[in-house]
Structure formats: structure tokens, C-alpha cells
Design a protein around this motif. Structure first.
Motif, PDB file in Angstrom:
ATOM      1  N   ASN A  82       0.838  -1.213   0.000  1.00  0.00           N
ATOM      2  CA  ASN A  82       0.000   0.000   0.000  1.00  0.00           C
ATOM      3  C   ASN A  82       0.870   1.259   0.000  1.00  0.00           C
ATOM      4  OD1 ASN A  82      -3.171  -0.424   0.451  1.00  0.00           O
ATOM      5  ND2 ASN A  82      -2.009  -2.157   1.270  1.00  0.00           N
ATOM      6  N   ARG A  83       1.230   1.716  -1.206  1.00  0.00           N
ATOM      7  CA  ARG A  83       2.110   2.893  -1.317  1.00  0.00           C
ATOM      8  C   ARG A  83       1.397   3.990  -2.099  1.00  0.00           C
ATOM      9  NH1 ARG A  83       8.177   0.654  -1.628  1.00  0.00           N
ATOM     10  NH2 ARG A  83       7.807  -1.415  -0.762  1.00  0.00           N
ATOM     11  N   TYR A  84       0.083   3.974  -2.073  1.00  0.00           N
ATOM     12  CA  TYR A  84      -0.705   4.943  -2.858  1.00  0.00           C
ATOM     13  C   TYR A  84      -0.539   6.360  -2.267  1.00  0.00           C
ATOM     14  CZ  TYR A  84      -3.885   4.204   1.072  1.00  0.00           C
ATOM     15  OH  TYR A  84      -4.404   4.116   2.342  1.00  0.00           O
ATOM     16  N   VAL A 130     -10.494  -5.850  -7.109  1.00  0.00           N
ATOM     17  CA  VAL A 130     -10.741  -5.025  -8.305  1.00  0.00           C
ATOM     18  C   VAL A 130     -12.097  -5.465  -8.853  1.00  0.00           C
ATOM     19  CG1 VAL A 130      -9.947  -4.383 -10.601  1.00  0.00           C
ATOM     20  CG2 VAL A 130      -8.278  -4.905  -8.816  1.00  0.00           C
ATOM     21  N   PRO A 131     -13.104  -4.582  -8.777  1.00  0.00           N
ATOM     22  CA  PRO A 131     -14.428  -5.013  -9.232  1.00  0.00           C
ATOM     23  C   PRO A 131     -14.411  -5.365 -10.716  1.00  0.00           C
ATOM     24  CG  PRO A 131     -14.437  -2.687  -8.550  1.00  0.00           C
ATOM     25  CD  PRO A 131     -13.072  -3.215  -8.286  1.00  0.00           C
ATOM     26  N   ASP A 152     -10.611  -2.920 -22.099  1.00  0.00           N
ATOM     27  CA  ASP A 152     -10.488  -2.070 -23.300  1.00  0.00           C
ATOM     28  C   ASP A 152      -9.968  -0.674 -22.976  1.00  0.00           C
ATOM     29  OD1 ASP A 152     -11.742  -4.175 -24.568  1.00  0.00           O
ATOM     30  OD2 ASP A 152     -13.758  -3.330 -24.188  1.00  0.00           O
ATOM     31  N   PHE A 153      -9.844  -0.368 -21.684  1.00  0.00           N
ATOM     32  CA  PHE A 153      -9.448   0.995 -21.292  1.00  0.00           C
ATOM     33  C   PHE A 153      -8.066   1.322 -21.857  1.00  0.00           C
ATOM     34  CE2 PHE A 153      -7.741   3.889 -17.832  1.00  0.00           C
ATOM     35  CZ  PHE A 153      -8.447   5.007 -18.279  1.00  0.00           C
ATOM     36  N   LYS A 154      -7.971   2.451 -22.527  1.00  0.00           N
ATOM     37  CA  LYS A 154      -6.707   2.796 -23.198  1.00  0.00           C
ATOM     38  C   LYS A 154      -5.726   3.511 -22.267  1.00  0.00           C
ATOM     39  CE  LYS A 154      -7.396   1.576 -27.608  1.00  0.00           C
ATOM     40  NZ  LYS A 154      -7.757   0.166 -27.339  1.00  0.00           N
ATOM     41  N   GLY A 155      -6.242   4.013 -21.143  1.00  0.00           N
ATOM     42  CA  GLY A 155      -5.346   4.662 -20.186  1.00  0.00           C
ATOM     43  C   GLY A 155      -4.707   3.624 -19.279  1.00  0.00           C
ATOM     44  N   ARG A 156      -4.203   4.079 -18.121  1.00  0.00           N
ATOM     45  CA  ARG A 156      -3.617   3.131 -17.169  1.00  0.00           C
ATOM     46  C   ARG A 156      -4.516   3.036 -15.947  1.00  0.00           C
ATOM     47  NH1 ARG A 156       1.608   5.680 -15.898  1.00  0.00           N
ATOM     48  NH2 ARG A 156       0.508   7.522 -16.639  1.00  0.00           N
ATOM     49  N   TRP A 157      -4.531   1.884 -15.315  1.00  0.00           N
ATOM     50  CA  TRP A 157      -5.312   1.766 -14.083  1.00  0.00           C
ATOM     51  C   TRP A 157      -4.510   1.061 -13.007  1.00  0.00           C
ATOM     52  CZ3 TRP A 157      -6.504  -2.977 -11.956  1.00  0.00           C
ATOM     53  CH2 TRP A 157      -6.468  -4.084 -12.795  1.00  0.00           C
ATOM     54  N   TYR A 158      -4.828   1.407 -11.766  1.00  0.00           N
ATOM     55  CA  TYR A 158      -4.074   0.890 -10.616  1.00  0.00           C
ATOM     56  C   TYR A 158      -5.046   0.580  -9.483  1.00  0.00           C
ATOM     57  CZ  TYR A 158      -0.503   3.503 -13.155  1.00  0.00           C
ATOM     58  OH  TYR A 158       0.315   3.999 -14.130  1.00  0.00           O
ATOM     59  N   HIS A 159      -4.716  -0.429  -8.709  1.00  0.00           N
ATOM     60  CA  HIS A 159      -5.418  -0.634  -7.429  1.00  0.00           C
ATOM     61  C   HIS A 159      -4.506  -0.093  -6.328  1.00  0.00           C
ATOM     62  CE1 HIS A 159      -7.003  -2.576  -3.827  1.00  0.00           C
ATOM     63  NE2 HIS A 159      -8.142  -2.696  -4.482  1.00  0.00           N
ATOM     64  N   PRO A 194     -14.207  11.337 -19.494  1.00  0.00           N
ATOM     65  CA  PRO A 194     -12.928  10.988 -20.124  1.00  0.00           C
ATOM     66  C   PRO A 194     -11.792  10.940 -19.110  1.00  0.00           C
ATOM     67  CG  PRO A 194     -13.715  13.147 -20.888  1.00  0.00           C
ATOM     68  CD  PRO A 194     -14.699  12.658 -19.875  1.00  0.00           C
ATOM     69  N   LEU A 195     -10.999   9.880 -19.136  1.00  0.00           N
ATOM     70  CA  LEU A 195      -9.955   9.672 -18.113  1.00  0.00           C
ATOM     71  C   LEU A 195      -8.661   9.150 -18.737  1.00  0.00           C
ATOM     72  CD1 LEU A 195     -12.200   7.790 -15.525  1.00  0.00           C
ATOM     73  CD2 LEU A 195     -11.479  10.188 -15.365  1.00  0.00           C
ATOM     74  N   ASP A 196      -7.556   9.563 -18.129  1.00  0.00           N
ATOM     75  CA  ASP A 196      -6.255   8.996 -18.508  1.00  0.00           C
ATOM     76  C   ASP A 196      -5.853   7.897 -17.536  1.00  0.00           C
ATOM     77  OD1 ASP A 196      -5.770  11.005 -20.582  1.00  0.00           O
ATOM     78  OD2 ASP A 196      -5.625  12.397 -18.887  1.00  0.00           O
ATOM     79  N   ILE A 197      -6.295   8.037 -16.286  1.00  0.00           N
ATOM     80  CA  ILE A 197      -5.898   7.079 -15.243  1.00  0.00           C
ATOM     81  C   ILE A 197      -7.130   6.737 -14.406  1.00  0.00           C
ATOM     82  CG2 ILE A 197      -4.536   6.794 -13.116  1.00  0.00           C
ATOM     83  CD1 ILE A 197      -2.439   8.679 -14.308  1.00  0.00           C
ATOM     84  N   ILE A 198      -7.318   5.455 -14.104  1.00  0.00           N
ATOM     85  CA  ILE A 198      -8.360   5.055 -13.140  1.00  0.00           C
ATOM     86  C   ILE A 198      -7.668   4.481 -11.913  1.00  0.00           C
ATOM     87  CG2 ILE A 198     -10.358   3.578 -12.685  1.00  0.00           C
ATOM     88  CD1 ILE A 198     -10.933   3.541 -15.687  1.00  0.00           C
ATOM     89  N   VAL A 199      -8.046   4.999 -10.750  1.00  0.00           N
ATOM     90  CA  VAL A 199      -7.512   4.488  -9.488  1.00  0.00           C
ATOM     91  C   VAL A 199      -8.632   3.709  -8.796  1.00  0.00           C
ATOM     92  CG1 VAL A 199      -6.632   5.126  -7.207  1.00  0.00           C
ATOM     93  CG2 VAL A 199      -5.876   6.398  -9.237  1.00  0.00           C
ATOM     94  N   PHE A 200      -8.411   2.432  -8.608  1.00  0.00           N
ATOM     95  CA  PHE A 200      -9.382   1.618  -7.874  1.00  0.00           C
ATOM     96  C   PHE A 200      -9.008   1.658  -6.389  1.00  0.00           C
ATOM     97  CE2 PHE A 200      -9.855  -0.134 -12.113  1.00  0.00           C
ATOM     98  CZ  PHE A 200     -11.225  -0.313 -12.212  1.00  0.00           C
TER      99      PHE A 200
END
Ligand code: NA7
Length: 550
Positions: A45-47, A145-146, A153-160, A370-376
Motif C-alpha cells: 500500500n504505497r498509494y 478489483v471489481p 479495453d481501457f486505453k489509459g492506465r489503471w491501478y489498485h 474521459p480519463l487517462d488514469i483510473i484508481v481503484f
């Protein structure tokens, strides 16, 4: 490789268990750790904004006065890097690293009845065996991660948040979407907002939060911590939740409205989880709880300028602290920033993730974000998740995954019927997540170590709980929760409600840590009541185990 004991996990629990079994009992112990270094939850957990909600003078080991007094924290609440530095200090002091194997992901553990050994296998195919198997896997280590349509298909980056990259994430100039407003999301949003081009917070359940009031520790406070070992330990070990502060003896409705307001205002200004301790009945009386809930909701409305956003944030559907109460640094204030917006998923649920962002559909019609990054920041498969991630097979090949299909079944959160010599530190059915974890961990490690020492002394072959003891304990755990308002928040992760398909069973023990610790000690003193010990060897021993619980 053969050992006396294998410990899975090298967080607080694994480190102390290694020290206790190796240095007190002289056992040959190997710790197997999935991460690349010490830390457990704090390795992962380094968010942004991550910080422990327990105060630094109590979020540490208390089994050694010397260790306690040698460590100095820098802030009221320790950040992950400082916790990792502390655990490294502990490991160096007791020379623990030589018995820890990092980067080792335990995949399966099988009880070999003929040999009375646990056979442990890693993902890489390494094999180990030991008489004693102790899980120190943490309660909140299996990221949730739900399963949202379109994520692939998300073109940006995502992180939990619970698997945050060690190199960090650069939000500069990025449009960020954060899903989740639990303790983690509430810590992360203000920090992400500082550098993101825009932050959209997707809120499913509005949440209470109280200011943390983090600050550097003054030299006077550091001195007070050093000289208050006895007092801090005595308090932490005698309270319901293992924190080093007392809970008020007074009921909320015994105070006049003006007195109550003053109490809440003082607690709000002082900050921290102590807000929950302002009155003794906040978690047992709905009327009492309403007074605290209304106070926090009024604060939210006073802080947040946009009335629609304020309404969404203050539209909280559960009693205060019936879900884990977060503490924050400028969480509600963050919604006054021009680059932050809130989407209320109760009104506008996520329809899907698209290549370009998140699409909601509801009261506002179809909306694209519209998003570049999704944070879960969507939490964990709590308590059972980390245990069931390992394929655990007990006596006769019975499977824990099968046995727990309808929910976890343990005796004291320490052992399961049919899984001899397997101990679960802070397992489901123990106070665990309802406490300041290091205090609960110490109590479990010491109980397990004393138990193993006694069994070895008497040459006892195996220990496991009787089925009836497990059933009775399971009922007691539910009863304890029913006696509190925790029972009213059916959608909390204490019930497993955050993970689709997970059985809805209240998992932690809500009867209080001090009471639980006394109960465990009494059970041991009565010859491990409720446990079955194999007497084959005990019978041959000079001094048989007294009334060995059967
Ligand atoms: P939590 O407390 O489980 O919070 C997770 C948040 O994510 C919470 O707001 C959830 O809403 C939300 N969530 C989860 N799944 C979804 C989906 N599918 N869609 C939208 N929103 C979702 O985890 P944390 O990491 O914040 O905290 C865990 C513990 O770590 C904390 O309690 C401390 O003990 C330390 P919900 O409330 O379920 O509606």
C-alpha cells in the motif's frame, strides 16, 4: 526443505511469530513472503496519501520495552515508508532476515496425516514441510478489483491502491478517476487532486470522516512516548480496540445537547479515531449514534461549498463507525477545488468502462467521463481472501475453500476443525480489523507460541478445535456483532458485502480485544478447552497435558 514451523507472511505478524518461535522456543522456522521485502500491507500500500490511522506510539510492538523505547516516530500517524523502516529496524535488532524468504508466493498447503506435517508448495514449485503452519497473511492483503465491464479495453492506465507501483504514479496533466471512498480513497483523493489536471471521485456509499490532524511529533511528545511504555501498553491491552486511548464512560444522551456539541467539537479539533471514543454507547445505541452522525454530516455541509456535492457527500446511509470510520487530511475540502468533481453512483451508476474513460447512466442520463488514469480504491477481499488464495487441504483432503463456502468457521479465529497444527494470526472470528492491529497480533502470536511450547513439552502430536467449539464460536461472533450497530451496516466489508458472491457473514469478533484476550487466556488455562489434542504421544509423556480440552 524441512522445518519445525513455516510462517506465511513477513508483516508485523510474521516477524514477531518468527522471533517468538525461533528465539524463545528454539524452533527451526522459515518465513515465506510473497513481497520483495518486509512490510506486509505496508509493502503493497504505497498509494498517494497512504498513512496508518493508528497513532505511531501505539502502532508498534510492545512485547519488548527496549524495542519500544529505541524507536522514534516522526509523525502522529506513520506513513508506509516509516513503518517499513520500523519493521526493518525490528528485523535487524532480532536478526530476522536470515530466516525469511522473499518473493515466495505460497500456492498450496496440504496436511500430510501420516507424517503429521504440513506440505507447502509455492507458485514456483518449491516445496517445504513443517509440523506447525502459521498464517500471517494479513486481513487486508487480497486486492478487490471489481469486475467492471470494459476494463480490458481501457486505453489509459489503471491501478489498485493496494498494489501501487513502487516507482509511484505521475498525475501531472492527467484526468484521473478514483473509484471508492473508503479509508483509502479518502486518504488518496486530496493528494491526487494536488497534481492531477482533474480528479473525478466516483462514490458508491457516502462516508463519514473526521480530521486526522496529522503533525510532526514534537521533542516533548517523543520524550513522553519513550517514558510512557507501561502506560501506553496497559491502555492498549485493556481497551476494546487496542488503541492507546480510553473510551469515555459516559453515554451520549446523558449529556445535554450543548455538552455533546462541545465534546464533538473538541474531538473534531483534536482529530483521529478518538472521535469514536467520545461516548461509550456510540456503537450500541442508535439514538446516541445519531448525535455523532448528525454532527459529522453538519460539518460536511459546512465545509463543502457546492450544495449538490455536499448533499451527496452527506447522504450517509449507515450509523457512524458501523463501517470502518476513516480519518482524513482535507478530504471534504478537496471538493472545493476547481479540478475536483464527485459522481454519485447511487444516482448515476457506472454502466461500463470505455476505451476513453468511464460511462455512467442514471439520473443525469448517459455521461462520459474521459480519463487517462483510473484508481481503484475499492478495498480488499478482507479476512478470508488472503487465506483462501492458498489452496489449503486439511485432514482427509478436506478443502478450506469448500469448508468456508458459506463463510469462515474458526475457533477463536485461531484454528479450524480438521486442520491440525494450522494457526491463523488475526484470522476471521478474532478481533483483528476492529483493533489496532499490532496489539491484536501480539496477543495471537503469544497465545500460539505458548500453546506450541506446551504441546512440545508434553509431546502432544496435534491440536485442532472440536467441531462443536467452532460452531459455538461462530454463533458467539454473530451474537457479539448483533449487539452493536456494526450489524446494521449490512453492506460493509465486515460482512464480505464488497465482494460479489462472497457469503454475507459478519467476520471479525466485535466483543472487544481485552475481553477476547481474557477468554483466550482462560481457555488455555483450562487445558485448551474446546481443542482436541492427540494424546498418542501425550499419554507416553511423563506429565500428560491436564484436561486436554476433550
Ligand atoms: P473499503 O473500506 O472497502 O472501501 C472501498 C471503497 O470502494 C468503498 O467506498 C466501496 O463502496 C467502493 N467500491 C468497492 N467496489 C466498488 C464498485 N464495484 N463500484 C464502486 N465503488 C466500489 O477499502 P479501503 O481500501 O478504503 O479500506 C480498507 C481498510 O484499510 C480500511 O477499512 C482500514 O482498515 C485500512 P461501498 O462502501 O462498498 O459501497
Amino acid at each position: 526443505m524441512e522445518f519445525d514451523a513455516i510462517v506465511i507472511g513477513a508483516g508485523f505478524a510474521g516477524l514477531y511469530q518468527l522471533h517468538a518461535l525461533r528465539d524463545r522456543l528454539g524452533l527451526r522456522v522459515r518465513v515465506l513472503e510473497r513481497g520483495g521485502d518486509l512490510g506486509g500491507t505496508w509493502y503493497w500500500n504505497r498509494y498517494p496519501g497512504a498513512r496508518c490511522d493508528s497513532e505511531s506510539h501505539a502502532y508498534r510492538f510492545m512485547f519488548s520495552r527496549e524495542l519500544f523505547e529505541e524507536w522514534e516516530s516522526s509523525e502522529r500517524y506513520p506513513a508506509p515508508a516509516e513503518i517499513r523502516a520500523y519493521l526493518d529496524f525490528v528485523a535487524r535488532k532480532f536478526d530476522l532476515r536470515r530466516d525469511i524468504q522473499f518473493g515466495t508466493h505460497v500456492a498450496a498447503a496440504r496436511y500430510d496425516e501420516g507424517a503429521n506435517r504440513w506440505r507447502v508448495e509455492t507458485e514456483a514449485g518449491e516445496r517445504f514441510s513443517a509440523v506447525w503452519l502459521i498464517t500471517a497473511v494479513g486481513c487486508l492483503s487480497a486486492a478487490n478489483v471489481p469486475d467492471t465491464p470494459g476494463l480490458a479495453d481501457f486505453k489509459g492506465r489503471w491501478y489498485h491502491t493496494g498494489k501501487w507501483p513502487h516507482h509511484g504514479v505521475d498525475f501531472h496533466g492527467r484526468r484521473v478517476g478514483q473509484i471508492g471512498t473508503g479509508s483509502t480513497g479518502i486518504q488518496a483523493a486530496p493528494v491526487i487532486a494536488e497534481t492531477a489536471l482533474h480528479l473525478t471521485v466516483f462514490q458508491r456509499t457516502a462516508n463519514y470522516s473526521v480530521p486526522a490532524c496529522n503533525r510532526p511529533l514534537t521533542p516533548e511528545l517523543r520524550q513522553w512516548v519513550k517514558s510512557s511504555f507501561e502506560e501506553i501498553r496497559a491502555t492498549a491491552r485493556s481497551t476494546i480496540n487496542g488503541h492507546a486511548f480510553r473510551i469515555s464512560e459516559r453515554n451520549a444522551l446523558e449529556a445535554s445537547p450543548e455538552e455533546r456539541q462541545a465534546v464533538y467539537e473538541r474531538a473534531w479539533a483534536a482529530g483521529g479515531l478518538q472521535f469514536r471514543a467520545t461516548f461509550r454507547d456510540l456503537l450500541t445505541s442508535r439514538a446516541a449514534n445519531d448525535t455523532a452522525a448528525e454532527f459529522v454530516k453538519a460539518r460536511i455541509r459546512a465545509i463543502v461549498k457546492d450544495p449538490v456535492t455536499a448533499d451527496s457527500l452527506a447522504d450517509i446511509d449507515h450509523p457512524y463507525a458501523a463501517k470502518r470510520p476513516p480519518i482524513d487530511t482535507n478530504y471534504f475540502e478537496t471538493f472545493n477545488r476547481p479540478n475536483v468533481s464527485l459522481v454519485n453512483l447511487r444516482k448515476d451508476p457506472i454502466e461500463r468502462i470505455t476505451p476513453a474513460g468511464i460511462r455512467t447512466q442514471g439520473s443525469a442520463g448517459v455521461r462520459e467521463h474521459p480519463l487517462d488514469i483510473i484508481v481503484f480504491a475499492t478495498g480488499f477481499d478482507a479476512l478470508t481472501g488472503p487465506l483462501l488464495a492458498i489452496d489449503i487441504l486439511g485432514r482427509g483432503g478436506r478443502s478450506l475453500r469448500e469448508d468456508w463456502k458459506a463463510g469462515p468457521q474458526t475457533y477463536l479465529g485461531l484454528q479450524m476443525a480438521g486442520y491440525p497444527n494450522l494457526f491463523t494470526i488475526t484470522g476471521p472470528g478474532s478481533p483483528s480489523v476492529l483493533t489496532n492491529m499490532p496489539v491484536a497480533i501480539e496477543q495471537h502470536v503469544e497465545w500460539i507460541t505458548d500453546c506450541i511450547a506446551l504441546l512440545r513439552k508434553h509431546g502432544v502430536h496435534t491440536i485442532e478445535p472440536a467441531e462443536e467449539a467452532v460452531t459455538a464460536w461462530g454463533e458467539h461472533v454473530q451474537e457479539c456483532a448483533r449487539a452493536t450497530l456494526l450489524w446494521d451496516a449490512k453492506h460493509s466489508w465486515y460482512f464480505g458485502a464488497n465482494v460479489v458472491g462472497k457469503p454475507r457473514v459478519f467476520m471479525p469478533y466485535a466483543g472487544g480485544l481485552a475481553r477476547y484476550a481474557r477468554h483466550c487466556a482462560n481457555i488455555a488455562a483450562r487445558g485448551y478447552e474446546g481443542f482436541i489434542m492427540d494424546r498418542r504421544r501425550a499419554a507416553e509423556a511423563a506429565t500428560p497435558v491436564a484436561q486436554a480440552g476433550v
